[in-house]
Write a protein that holds these residues in place. Structure first.
Motif, PDB file in Angstrom:
ATOM      1  N   PHE A 458      42.567 -12.532  27.946  1.00 26.38           N
ATOM      2  CA  PHE A 458      43.335 -13.350  28.765  1.00 26.38           C
ATOM      3  C   PHE A 458      44.443 -13.694  27.889  1.00 26.38           C
ATOM      4  O   PHE A 458      45.606 -14.257  27.861  1.00 26.38           O
ATOM      5  N   ARG A 459      43.463 -14.326  26.189  1.00 21.04           N
ATOM      6  CA  ARG A 459      44.431 -14.740  25.103  1.00 21.04           C
ATOM      7  C   ARG A 459      45.586 -14.270  25.209  1.00 21.04           C
ATOM      8  O   ARG A 459      46.826 -14.215  24.921  1.00 21.04           O
ATOM      9  N   ASP A 460      45.765 -13.031  25.006  1.00 30.73           N
ATOM     10  CA  ASP A 460      46.492 -11.494  23.999  1.00 30.73           C
ATOM     11  C   ASP A 460      47.777 -11.737  25.447  1.00 30.73           C
ATOM     12  O   ASP A 460      48.626 -12.030  25.349  1.00 30.73           O
ATOM     13  N   MET A 461      46.873 -11.959  26.049  1.00 29.26           N
ATOM     14  CA  MET A 461      48.378 -12.288  27.848  1.00 29.26           C
ATOM     15  C   MET A 461      48.755 -13.845  27.827  1.00 29.26           C
ATOM     16  O   MET A 461      50.223 -13.581  28.466  1.00 29.26           O
ATOM     17  N   GLY A 462      48.079 -14.411  27.279  1.00 33.70           N
ATOM     18  CA  GLY A 462      49.057 -15.713  26.664  1.00 33.70           C
ATOM     19  C   GLY A 462      48.900 -16.917  27.484  1.00 33.70           C
ATOM     20  O   GLY A 462      48.778 -17.997  27.550  1.00 33.70           O
ATOM     21  N   PHE A 463      47.237 -16.570  28.730  1.00 33.52           N
ATOM     22  CA  PHE A 463      46.575 -18.223  29.141  1.00 33.52           C
ATOM     23  C   PHE A 463      46.034 -18.933  28.122  1.00 33.52           C
ATOM     24  O   PHE A 463      44.798 -18.291  26.365  1.00 33.52           O
ATOM     25  N   THR A 464      44.945 -19.923  28.733  1.00 33.73           N
ATOM     26  CA  THR A 464      44.424 -20.424  27.560  1.00 33.73           C
ATOM     27  C   THR A 464      43.003 -20.966  28.423  1.00 33.73           C
ATOM     28  O   THR A 464      43.487 -20.883  29.618  1.00 33.73           O
ATOM     29  N   PHE A 465      41.937 -21.631  27.390  1.00 35.95           N
ATOM     30  CA  PHE A 465      40.661 -21.601  28.586  1.00 35.95           C
ATOM     31  C   PHE A 465      40.843 -23.631  28.221  1.00 35.95           C
ATOM     32  O   PHE A 465      40.698 -24.104  27.095  1.00 35.95           O
ATOM     33  N   LEU A 480      30.190 -21.985  21.092  1.00 34.66           N
ATOM     34  CA  LEU A 480      31.899 -22.869  20.762  1.00 34.66           C
ATOM     35  C   LEU A 480      32.734 -22.895  20.150  1.00 34.66           C
ATOM     36  O   LEU A 480      33.796 -22.308  20.285  1.00 34.66           O
ATOM     37  N   LYS A 481      32.445 -22.378  19.353  1.00 36.11           N
ATOM     38  CA  LYS A 481      32.555 -21.931  17.443  1.00 36.11           C
ATOM     39  C   LYS A 481      33.583 -20.846  18.144  1.00 36.11           C
ATOM     40  O   LYS A 481      34.471 -20.410  17.461  1.00 36.11           O
ATOM     41  N   LYS A 482      32.756 -20.039  18.523  1.00 37.88           N
ATOM     42  CA  LYS A 482      33.004 -18.544  18.476  1.00 37.88           C
ATOM     43  C   LYS A 482      33.992 -18.387  19.917  1.00 37.88           C
ATOM     44  O   LYS A 482      34.968 -17.122  19.938  1.00 37.88           O
ATOM     45  N   LEU A 483      34.476 -18.561  20.787  1.00 36.59           N
ATOM     46  CA  LEU A 483      34.936 -18.176  22.107  1.00 36.59           C
ATOM     47  C   LEU A 483      36.441 -19.655  21.982  1.00 36.59           C
ATOM     48  O   LEU A 483      36.216 -20.140  22.327  1.00 36.59           O
ATOM     49  N   PRO A 484      37.269 -18.963  22.266  1.00 42.45           N
ATOM     50  CA  PRO A 484      38.326 -19.577  21.545  1.00 42.45           C
ATOM     51  C   PRO A 484      38.777 -20.233  22.873  1.00 42.45           C
ATOM     52  O   PRO A 484      40.233 -20.023  23.932  1.00 42.45           O
ATOM     53  N   PHE A 485      38.406 -21.909  22.906  1.00 40.54           N
ATOM     54  CA  PHE A 485      38.698 -22.328  24.009  1.00 40.54           C
ATOM     55  C   PHE A 485      39.622 -23.091  22.991  1.00 40.54           C
ATOM     56  O   PHE A 485      39.923 -22.711  22.638  1.00 40.54           O
ATOM     57  N   ASP A 486      40.542 -23.925  24.337  1.00 39.52           N
ATOM     58  CA  ASP A 486      41.799 -24.777  23.664  1.00 39.52           C
ATOM     59  C   ASP A 486      41.608 -26.307  24.259  1.00 39.52           C
ATOM     60  O   ASP A 486      41.802 -27.281  23.611  1.00 39.52           O
TER      61      ASP A 486
END
Ligand SMILES: Nc1nc2c(ncn2[C@@H]2O[C@@H]3COP(=O)(O)O[C@H]4[C@@H](O)[C@H](n5cnc6c(=O)[nH]c(N)nc65)O[C@@H]4COP(=O)(O)O[C@H]3[C@H]2O)c(=O)[nH]1
Length: 568
Positions: A458-465, A480-486
């Motif tokens: 999803f991030r590659d598509m342009g979404f944020t989390f 939390l460190k591993k997963l790409p949350f914004d």
């Protein structure tokens, strides 16, 4: 053909006994067992006590006749044993009556010889075996050979009938395996089949000989504990013990191939007795209802049926049906709740919140229907509606940096979730750049690997989390460190009483510090007062959302709200 057929001859004429025995000796030599009864009561007693392979019955037996015997064997004793009627005269009417009573063949004594008698015996035994096999298939499950639903209903009927003679309580346990569907879908049906066979073996080990096990289909099993005790408490204790033994036995990993598989079982228990007005269907329904309660209580547990459960289940089902209709008629709307920068008051985004506009009951909160949608699986279609609506309304929100959409755990982990989102984006010609997906901690923890893979796509598509309801679950720093949350959203429950509760204020402060250290943007939810907003500002949170700023509002109102802010 059975190797040594066991034959009972029911005949009151000594000469005929002698003659028939002679034919049998000629046909079978020493390879058969022979017994003789000279009247119907004696023959029925013997039939009850001994497993014969065939009955040879004279039509005229003093005061009785052979057809009465045939009827008793088939209808009263329900024995699957062939009966050949022997008569002195060739009478078509007797032949038809014999057949209707269940005789397998009809021989005229004058025409009998060793060969025709042997042939009739062989054919009758074969015919009964085929009937027995067909009956077995009709009453048993092909995979596990356990009796099926039809036999269960039959058995319950006879257990209830016996209650007129005694006052013993019985128990029925309704088992539904936890996790079976996932294993069956992901590892294939042959693994699923092996698993069910092993479960059957374990159920046999956990129950006594007088208990009966049935398979209703799929991963549903029934255990009937018949006539346990005259005291209901004792019956309940025994049923609880059996349930515990079963859960323990099924909890041990099951090895299929090389893989150890972990499953559990939810068990609903109902007790029934002679004083009840229960029918087999209601007993089954009660146990099923209790099983649903056990599932809802967190799986791998047992629950006893209580009458109050019926109304809960009824209203749950009614809600589910209404929800299904609402989805097919799209009775949903999105409201948007603005999020603003704590320092400048500028709008930085809005959270989309679904509302059900019920034709009679008006606006319904998601708190009342999202859990039902999740339990019933309707969340997949509902989630699609929400995401599609947000995408369609997106062009109206050009100046709003981001719109966030809630995604439930079940929806996110569906195997085709990424594809579905891509399709909707294409269909609405929407771009993910200003779309944010809000996941809860439980969604993330349900399957960390899957979460990581999908978030990357999803991030590659342009979404944020955004990580929603932070602080209420078990998020660990490692994840939390591993997963790409914004974005990290501090749960409303912590903000609500930051002023009164130093403990909650401490948690909120710690979460803000943690988020900053991880380079995440922090949103405080449930800001209801100026003090709440000031607290977030003081502690260094980035933005705020709550009634103090705005309640959730319609898309049109959101645009007006935004324009007014910009103009100020
Ligand atoms: N007391 C108080 N409440 C405030 C305040 N500010 C916002 N709220 C409410 O807090 C909820 C925030 O959403 P959430 O934590 O994502 O919690 C949401 C979210 O978990 C779920 N939900 C809502 N829409 C969707 C959706 O489209 N999909 C999914 N999967 N879940 C949704 O339902 C929950 C409840 O949504 P809502 O009833 O709209 O309730 C919203 C919102 O109306 C405040 O200052 N005080």
């Amino acid at each position: 053909m059975v190797a040594y057929p066991k034959i009972l001859l029911v005949e009151d004429d000594e000469d005929d006994v002698f003659m028939t025995k002679g034919y049998l000796d000629d046909s079978f030599g020493k390879s058969y067992f022979f017994e003789h009864a000279s009247n119907v009561p004696d023959a029925l007693n013997r039939a009850n006590e001994c497993a014969y392979d065939v009955f040879l019955v004279d039509y005229r037996l003093g005061a009785d006749n052979g057809i009465d015997f045939v009827r008793s064997i088939n209808q009263d004793l329900k024995l699957m044993v062939p009966v050949i009627l022997l008569t002195g005269q060739n009478d078509r009417e007797i032949d038809i009556r014999a057949m209707e009573a269940g005789a397998t063949d009809y021989l005229v004594k004058q025409n009998i010889d060793a060969h025709s008698l042997e042939r009739a015996i062989r054919y009758s035994i074969k015919q009964k075996q085929s009937e027995e096999h067909i009956q077995f298939l009709a009453y048993h499950d092909a995979l596990t050979s356990l009796p099926n639903r039809a036999l269960l209903l039959d058995r319950l009927k006879s257990t209830l009938a016996r209650f007129t003679r005694n006052q013993h309580h019985s128990a029925l346990l309704f088992l539904d395996l936890d996790n079976f569907k996932t294993i069956n879908d992901s590892l294939g049906h042959s693994v699923g089949d092996s698993l069910l066979i092993e479960v059957t073996r374990r159920l046999n080990g956990a129950t006594r000989e007088e208990d009966s096990i049935f398979r209703l289909g799929g991963d549903e099993f029934i255990i009937l504990l018949p006539e346990i005790s005259e005291i209901s408490e004792e019956t309940a204790i025994r049923a609880q013990r059996v349930a515990e033994r079963i859960m323990k036995s099924i909890n041990h990993p099951i090895i299929v191939g090389k893989e150890p598989l972990h499953i559990g079982t939810s068990i609903g228990i109902t007790l029934f007795a002679g004083s009840d007005t229960a029918t087999p269907d209601t007993i089954l329904k009660h146990a099923d209802t209790a099983m649903y309660e056990a599932k809802a209580a967190g799986k791998n547990t047992a629950r006893f049926f209580q009458h109050e459960m019926e109304s809960t289940v009824k209203s749950k089902l009614a809600l589910e049906n209404e929800l299904r209709k609402a989805i097919s008629e799209n009775q949903f709307e999105l409201l948007y709740q603005p999020q603003v920068c704590v320092n400048t008051g500028k709008m930085i985004g809005a959270e989309a919140l679904v509302r059900w506009i019920h034709p009679e009951n008006g606006m319904i909160s998601p708190v009342l229907f999202i859990p039902s949608a999740e339990q019933s699986g309707l969340i997949h279609s509902l989630g699609e509606i929400v995401f599609r609506t947000a995408c369609k309304e997106l062009p109206n929100f050009k100046d709003i940096p981001r719109i966030s959409v809630n995604i439930s755990a079940k929806q996110f982990h569906a195997p085709d979730f990424v594809k579905k989102i891509e399709c909707i984006l294409n269909e609405c010609d929407a771009s993910p750049e200003n779309l944010e997906l809000e996941l809860t901690e439980s969604a993330m923890l349900a399957d960390i690997e899957d979460t990581a893979v999908k978030m990357k796509k999803f991030r590659d598509m342009g979404f944020t989390f955004a990580l929603d309801d932070f602080g209420t679950g078990y998020s660990s720093l490692t994840y939390l460190k591993k997963l790409p949350f914004d974005v990290l959203k501090i749960d409303r429950s912590f903000i609500t009483d930051i002023i009164e509760s130093p403990e909650h204020a401490g948690i909120a402060t710690a979460v803000i510090a943690l988020g900053k250290a991880l380079n995440l943007s922090i949103v405080g939810e449930g800001v209801e007062t100026a003090d709440h907003l000031q607290f977030l500002k003081n502690e260094g949170a980035n933005s705020a959302q709550g009634y103090y700023i705005s309640r959730p509002i319609s898309a049109t109102d959101l645009i007006a709200w935004h324009n007014q802010r910009v103009a100020c």
